[in-house]
Motif scaffolding. Sequence first.
Motif, PDB file in Angstrom:
ATOM      1  N   GLY A  19       0.817  -1.211   0.000  1.00  0.00           N
ATOM      2  CA  GLY A  19       0.000   0.000   0.000  1.00  0.00           C
ATOM      3  C   GLY A  19       0.850   1.260   0.000  1.00  0.00           C
ATOM      4  N   ILE A  20       1.841   1.315   0.867  1.00  0.00           N
ATOM      5  CA  ILE A  20       2.706   2.498   0.938  1.00  0.00           C
ATOM      6  C   ILE A  20       3.491   2.665  -0.363  1.00  0.00           C
ATOM      7  N   THR A  21       3.913   1.569  -0.949  1.00  0.00           N
ATOM      8  CA  THR A  21       4.622   1.646  -2.235  1.00  0.00           C
ATOM      9  C   THR A  21       3.692   2.201  -3.311  1.00  0.00           C
ATOM     10  N   GLY A  22       2.449   1.750  -3.329  1.00  0.00           N
ATOM     11  CA  GLY A  22       1.473   2.300  -4.273  1.00  0.00           C
ATOM     12  C   GLY A  22       1.260   3.789  -4.047  1.00  0.00           C
ATOM     13  N   LEU A  23       1.193   4.186  -2.798  1.00  0.00           N
ATOM     14  CA  LEU A  23       0.985   5.596  -2.457  1.00  0.00           C
ATOM     15  C   LEU A  23       2.135   6.470  -2.948  1.00  0.00           C
ATOM     16  N   LEU A  24       3.356   5.964  -2.875  1.00  0.00           N
ATOM     17  CA  LEU A  24       4.535   6.785  -3.155  1.00  0.00           C
ATOM     18  C   LEU A  24       5.185   6.541  -4.522  1.00  0.00           C
ATOM     19  N   HIS A  25       4.660   5.637  -5.321  1.00  0.00           N
ATOM     20  CA  HIS A  25       5.358   5.240  -6.548  1.00  0.00           C
ATOM     21  C   HIS A  25       5.619   6.393  -7.517  1.00  0.00           C
ATOM     22  N   ASP A  26       4.775   7.403  -7.533  1.00  0.00           N
ATOM     23  CA  ASP A  26       4.936   8.553  -8.439  1.00  0.00           C
ATOM     24  C   ASP A  26       5.380   9.808  -7.690  1.00  0.00           C
ATOM     25  N   LEU A  27       6.085   9.649  -6.607  1.00  0.00           N
ATOM     26  CA  LEU A  27       6.497  10.778  -5.774  1.00  0.00           C
ATOM     27  C   LEU A  27       7.223  11.849  -6.582  1.00  0.00           C
ATOM     28  N   ASP A  28       7.965  11.441  -7.600  1.00  0.00           N
ATOM     29  CA  ASP A  28       8.746  12.389  -8.398  1.00  0.00           C
ATOM     30  C   ASP A  28       8.010  12.944  -9.615  1.00  0.00           C
ATOM     31  N   TYR A  29       6.759  12.576  -9.799  1.00  0.00           N
ATOM     32  CA  TYR A  29       6.060  12.917 -11.032  1.00  0.00           C
ATOM     33  C   TYR A  29       6.022  14.421 -11.320  1.00  0.00           C
ATOM     34  N   ALA A  30       5.821  15.230 -10.323  1.00  0.00           N
ATOM     35  CA  ALA A  30       5.734  16.681 -10.542  1.00  0.00           C
ATOM     36  C   ALA A  30       7.005  17.235 -11.177  1.00  0.00           C
ATOM     37  N   VAL A  31       8.151  16.646 -10.873  1.00  0.00           N
ATOM     38  CA  VAL A  31       9.410  17.147 -11.439  1.00  0.00           C
ATOM     39  C   VAL A  31       9.889  16.346 -12.641  1.00  0.00           C
ATOM     40  N   THR A  32       9.361  15.127 -12.847  1.00  0.00           N
ATOM     41  CA  THR A  32       9.827  14.319 -13.983  1.00  0.00           C
ATOM     42  C   THR A  32       8.831  14.244 -15.128  1.00  0.00           C
ATOM     43  N   GLU A  44      13.000  -4.255  -2.153  1.00  0.00           N
ATOM     44  CA  GLU A  44      12.002  -4.817  -3.062  1.00  0.00           C
ATOM     45  C   GLU A  44      10.984  -3.754  -3.490  1.00  0.00           C
ATOM     46  N   ALA A  45      10.645  -2.832  -2.604  1.00  0.00           N
ATOM     47  CA  ALA A  45       9.724  -1.743  -2.951  1.00  0.00           C
ATOM     48  C   ALA A  45      10.401  -0.746  -3.876  1.00  0.00           C
ATOM     49  N   LEU A  46      11.649  -0.417  -3.592  1.00  0.00           N
ATOM     50  CA  LEU A  46      12.387   0.507  -4.458  1.00  0.00           C
ATOM     51  C   LEU A  46      12.542  -0.080  -5.861  1.00  0.00           C
ATOM     52  N   ASN A  47      12.793  -1.388  -5.946  1.00  0.00           N
ATOM     53  CA  ASN A  47      12.886  -2.038  -7.250  1.00  0.00           C
ATOM     54  C   ASN A  47      11.562  -1.949  -8.003  1.00  0.00           C
ATOM     55  N   ALA A  48      10.466  -2.198  -7.309  1.00  0.00           N
ATOM     56  CA  ALA A  48       9.148  -2.130  -7.955  1.00  0.00           C
ATOM     57  C   ALA A  48       8.885  -0.716  -8.477  1.00  0.00           C
ATOM     58  N   ASP A  63      14.159   9.131  -9.552  1.00  0.00           N
ATOM     59  CA  ASP A  63      14.217  10.175  -8.518  1.00  0.00           C
ATOM     60  C   ASP A  63      13.433   9.755  -7.275  1.00  0.00           C
ATOM     61  N   THR A  64      12.321   9.063  -7.475  1.00  0.00           N
ATOM     62  CA  THR A  64      11.541   8.564  -6.337  1.00  0.00           C
ATOM     63  C   THR A  64      12.374   7.601  -5.510  1.00  0.00           C
ATOM     64  N   VAL A  65      13.085   6.703  -6.170  1.00  0.00           N
ATOM     65  CA  VAL A  65      13.932   5.740  -5.469  1.00  0.00           C
ATOM     66  C   VAL A  65      14.985   6.471  -4.644  1.00  0.00           C
ATOM     67  N   GLU A  66      15.573   7.517  -5.203  1.00  0.00           N
ATOM     68  CA  GLU A  66      16.566   8.297  -4.451  1.00  0.00           C
ATOM     69  C   GLU A  66      15.929   8.969  -3.229  1.00  0.00           C
ATOM     70  N   LEU A  67      14.723   9.516  -3.409  1.00  0.00           N
ATOM     71  CA  LEU A  67      14.031  10.174  -2.305  1.00  0.00           C
ATOM     72  C   LEU A  67      13.655   9.195  -1.182  1.00  0.00           C
ATOM     73  N   LEU A  68      13.396   7.944  -1.561  1.00  0.00           N
ATOM     74  CA  LEU A  68      12.906   6.962  -0.591  1.00  0.00           C
ATOM     75  C   LEU A  68      13.970   6.007  -0.083  1.00  0.00           C
ATOM     76  N   ALA A  69      15.208   6.177  -0.512  1.00  0.00           N
ATOM     77  CA  ALA A  69      16.290   5.303  -0.043  1.00  0.00           C
ATOM     78  C   ALA A  69      16.340   5.344   1.489  1.00  0.00           C
ATOM     79  N   GLY A  70      16.351   4.172   2.079  1.00  0.00           N
ATOM     80  CA  GLY A  70      16.375   4.070   3.536  1.00  0.00           C
ATOM     81  C   GLY A  70      15.000   4.147   4.182  1.00  0.00           C
ATOM     82  N   LYS A  71      13.986   4.488   3.401  1.00  0.00           N
ATOM     83  CA  LYS A  71      12.622   4.597   3.945  1.00  0.00           C
ATOM     84  C   LYS A  71      11.753   3.391   3.581  1.00  0.00           C
TER      85      LYS A  71
END
Length: 187
Positions: free
Chosen positions: A46-59, A81-85, A69-77
């Motif tokens: 669910g959280i991955t679905g919520l955040l998958h387009d986190l970078d959309y406004a800038v990309t 497996e979620a970052l890969n998806a 860019d989303t993966v970079e923003l969420l590294a460590g969070k």
Amino acid sequence: MITREEAFTLLKEHNSEASLINHALESEAVLRGLARKLGTDEELWGITGLLHDLDYAVTKETYARHGLDTVELLAGKLPEEALNAIRRHAAEMNGAEGPETDFDYALRCGETVTGMVHAGALVRPTKIDGMQPKSLKKKMKDKAFAASVNRDCIRECDKIGLELGEFLQIAIDSITAIAPEVGLAAK
């Protein structure tokens, strides 16, 4: 892992457009529904679905970075497996490797189907109330309807063992549960 509350705050910090927030909420709902069906981690999906387009406004103008860019923003969070998806959901745009796991395919088809369900609900007098998979299947055949929605990504539901009608029902039910929040409830 980031909490749902922290994830939603982060989403709003990076996306102010209501349509993007609605898409994120709908994606979260569908991914949670898929996780329940497949017996996996509902909170993570669910959280991955919520955040998958986190970078959309800038990309959105340069899709080559979408997901990366989303993966970079969420590294460590989020776990790897979620970052890969997230990276793989936009592989055609960002040059990442394509989907490999059930999670990868679930995010791709789950976030994509929200566009079809949302568009389908907007043209109905009862919005999402009473929507049936067969009506969405019919609309999927009309290439002019929700033309930007990638039907092939939606059909990737077979990669996670779901027939199209069953997948559409999960999506409809999941989004129906949050319909008032995303403007799809009948008035």
